[in-house]
Every structure is written in structure tokens, then in C-alpha cells.
Design a protein around this motif. Structure first.
Motif, PDB file in Angstrom:
ATOM      1  N   ALA A 214      -6.318  41.625 -35.623  1.00 46.77           N
ATOM      2  CA  ALA A 214      -7.684  42.091 -35.385  1.00 46.77           C
ATOM      3  C   ALA A 214      -7.693  43.520 -34.847  1.00 46.77           C
ATOM      4  O   ALA A 214      -8.523  44.349 -35.246  1.00 46.77           O
ATOM      5  N   HIS A 215      -6.774  43.820 -33.943  1.00 47.29           N
ATOM      6  CA  HIS A 215      -6.669  45.186 -33.435  1.00 47.29           C
ATOM      7  C   HIS A 215      -6.287  46.147 -34.558  1.00 47.29           C
ATOM      8  O   HIS A 215      -6.834  47.251 -34.662  1.00 47.29           O
ATOM      9  N   LEU A 216      -5.340  45.729 -35.400  1.00 45.58           N
ATOM     10  CA  LEU A 216      -4.918  46.582 -36.507  1.00 45.58           C
ATOM     11  C   LEU A 216      -6.041  46.791 -37.513  1.00 45.58           C
ATOM     12  O   LEU A 216      -6.196  47.888 -38.066  1.00 45.58           O
ATOM     13  N   GLU A 217      -6.841  45.747 -37.763  1.00 46.68           N
ATOM     14  CA  GLU A 217      -7.972  45.880 -38.687  1.00 46.68           C
ATOM     15  C   GLU A 217      -8.928  46.973 -38.201  1.00 46.68           C
ATOM     16  O   GLU A 217      -9.366  47.832 -38.983  1.00 46.68           O
ATOM     17  N   ARG A 218      -9.246  46.965 -36.915  1.00 40.85           N
ATOM     18  CA  ARG A 218     -10.140  47.981 -36.368  1.00 40.85           C
ATOM     19  C   ARG A 218      -9.493  49.361 -36.377  1.00 40.85           C
ATOM     20  O   ARG A 218     -10.129  50.364 -36.737  1.00 40.85           O
ATOM     21  N   TYR A 219      -8.234  49.396 -35.996  1.00 41.87           N
ATOM     22  CA  TYR A 219      -7.545  50.682 -35.899  1.00 41.87           C
ATOM     23  C   TYR A 219      -7.385  51.329 -37.274  1.00 41.87           C
ATOM     24  O   TYR A 219      -7.664  52.522 -37.455  1.00 41.87           O
TER      25      TYR A 219
END
Length: 300
Positions: A214-219
Motif C-alpha cells: 500500500a505504501h509502494l502504491e502511493r509512493y
């Protein structure tokens, strides 16, 4: 200095390297330790530009004779596969650099493999950790590199897979370090044993894998500039390859041959940007992804 034409910059740096190599006895001005450090820093950071952000100048011999690189990792994809993917992307783009892919039996697949790992392979690793690289220079000296992000960054920079400029380099390093850490023994075992339900549950945004996804998706979404299919720049980088590797591990297990029921659907529901990257890499490296399935040791 960067405004100087590339050919003149190269000549100047070569002369500077020769001066440094000659030593302070022949060049008294280099007796100053601070001056020698400044010259070394200039050689590292202001060398001729390539597709990489900053290509270390290194010694003259190193520039003419690239080191021999050996990857040592288990007979699975997981963390070691990112280095292999870097060389596959390099080859797909017309590159000629090669490496030695040394595979060792996966320790938790049998008692014999466990003993072999404990008695032979772990003592050979600098921190009892895998993967690691043996990097042998033109003079025969060998350095051993180990650690998440360290070996992938080293290989990716050598192969021009860190984007262009310092910012893209840092973005690639950020993505790769976060993504490669997802290939844990817990996920590997779940994939090997077909525990699809566990993987489905844990790739959701509140799961042990999904939190990072989820963090990677946003980043990755925040890094996007325009309609490019790539995370940075206009071609594959280690960032794209790291995302592919993490998603592939979740969907197909650590040997790419065990589709996990329901995992692909869950990933596409929650992480469309990451899945777009996965699809791009799948298309561009299709030949390698087929070829790699024939490289396993077939040991238990």
C-alpha cells in the motif's frame, strides 16, 4: 566542471587519476590529506555521464576491465531474483555484461539441505545472509557484498538501471529496498506449500505484506510523471524490476510455477499502479521469464 565537454572531462579525469596513483612522493602537492580526499571525491562524482546518475571513475584498470560478478543465492526467485532481473533487462536492452548465477539448495526443503547450508554455505557468507555477491577485480582481488539494497544497487548502477540523475537514483533505491524486503521466508514457504488463503489475506492493505504494498502504491503513484509506463524515466529501472519481483512472488510462488488462487485478483483490486508495472515488465522480459524456469537445480 560538468559544463566541460565530455571528451575533455574524460581526459582531465584520467590525468587526475594518474596523478593520484603516482602518489605524494612524486607530487608533493598531494601530501595534503584533505586535497587528496577532494580529488578522490571529484573522481567519484564528476566522471563522464552515462545513463546512470554518477558513474564512479575508479582506477584506469577497473574502467577497462570490468569486474567478474558472482551471485550466490538459493535455488528460488525471491530476493536473489532482482539481481538476475537486472541482468535480464540489461541484455534485453542490448547490453553485454554477464554474471555467474551460483544457486544453492533451499535450506528448509530437506534436512540434508539444512546441514549443507549450516556447514558449507552460511560460513562462506560474510553475515550468514543470502544473497551476496563475490566481485573479483582485474587484479584478482575479491570483495564480498551483502545486504538488502546493497547488492541490487551495486549491480543496477553498473548496468545503468538507476534512472537519470541523483533524484531518480534515490527513487529507484527507495522502491527497490522496500520491495525486496517483502520476499520473506514466511512468504516463500506459503508459496511453496500453496497456502493461497494466507497470501490473499496478507496482501490486503492491512496484511503483513500489504502494508508495504500500500505504501509502494502511493509512493509509485506520486513519482509518476506523465503517461510513462515506467516508475521513473523512459525505460526499465531496478524500481520497476523490484515491484515485478515482489508481485510475482505473491502470485506465482518463489519458483514462478505455483499460481496462488485469488491472489492476482486481490492485488489488482488494491494496487492498480503496481500491477501496471508488473504487466510492463512481464511484457518486456517475456523471453527471460520463460527461460528462467529451466534454471532450477531440481534438488530437494
Amino acid at each position: 566542471f560538468q559544463s566541460v565537454p565530455a571528451h575533455a572531462r574524460t581526459h582531465a579525469l584520467v590525468r587526475m587519476q594518474q596523478t593520484v596513483d603516482a602518489g605524494p612522493m612524486r607530487h608533493p602537492s598531494l601530501r595534503s590529506r584533505s586535497l587528496r580526499r577532494a580529488v578522490a571525491s571529484l573522481l567519484r562524482h564528476c566522471g563522464p555521464r552515462s545513463s546512470m546518475a554518477c558513474t564512479p571513475a575508479g582506477s584506469l584498470a577497473e574502467r577497462t576491465s570490468p569486474p567478474r560478478i558472482e551471485l550466490v543465492y538459493f535455488d528460488i526467485h525471491a530476493r536473489g531474483e532482482l539481481t538476475r532481473l537486472c541482468y535480464a533487462a540489461h541484455a534485453a536492452a542490448g547490453g553485454s555484461d554477464v554474471f555467474t548465477d551460483t544457486r544453492i539448495p533451499l535450506f528448509f526443503e530437506s534436512d540434508a539441505n539444512q546441514r549443507l547450508c549450516d556447514e558449507v554455505h552460511r560460513p562462506a557468507s560474510p553475515f550468514a545472509f543470502f544473497p551476496y555477491l563475490n566481485v573479483t577485480g582485474p587484479g584478482g582481488e575479491t570483495a564480498v557484498l551483502s545486504g538488502d539494497g546493497v547488492i541490487e544497487g551495486f549491480v543496477a548502477r553498473r548496468l545503468g538501471l538507476m534512472g537519470r540523475g541523483d533524484v531518480q537514483d534515490a527513487v529507484c533505491a527507495t522502491v527497490a529496498h522496500s520491495a525486496v524486503a517483502l520476499a520473506t521466508p514466511q512468504l516463500t514457504k506459503a508459496g511453496l506449500h500453496g497456502k493461497s488463503d494466507w497470501i490473499v489475506e496478507n496482501v490486503r492493505p492491512n496484511g503483513v505484506v500489504g502494508v508495504t504494498l500500500a505504501h509502494l502504491e502511493r509512493y509509485v503513484g506520486a513519482c509518476a510523471t506523465g503517461p510513462s509506463a515506467y516508475i521513473v524515466g523512459d525505460g526499465l529501472t531496478v524500481a520497476d524490476l523490484a515491484i515485478f519481483n515482489a508481485i510475482d512472488e505473491c502470485m506465482l510462488g518463489p519458483r514462478g510455477n505455483q499460481p496462488q488462487n485469488g491472489v492476482g485478483e486481490e492485488l489488482r483490486r488494491h494496487y492498480p499502479r503496481l500491477m501496471a508495472t508488473y504487466d510492463t515488465v512481464s511484457s518486456e522480459l517475456a523471453a527471460y521469464l520463460t527461460e528462467r524456469q529451466g534454471k532450477f537445480l531440481n534438488v530437494t
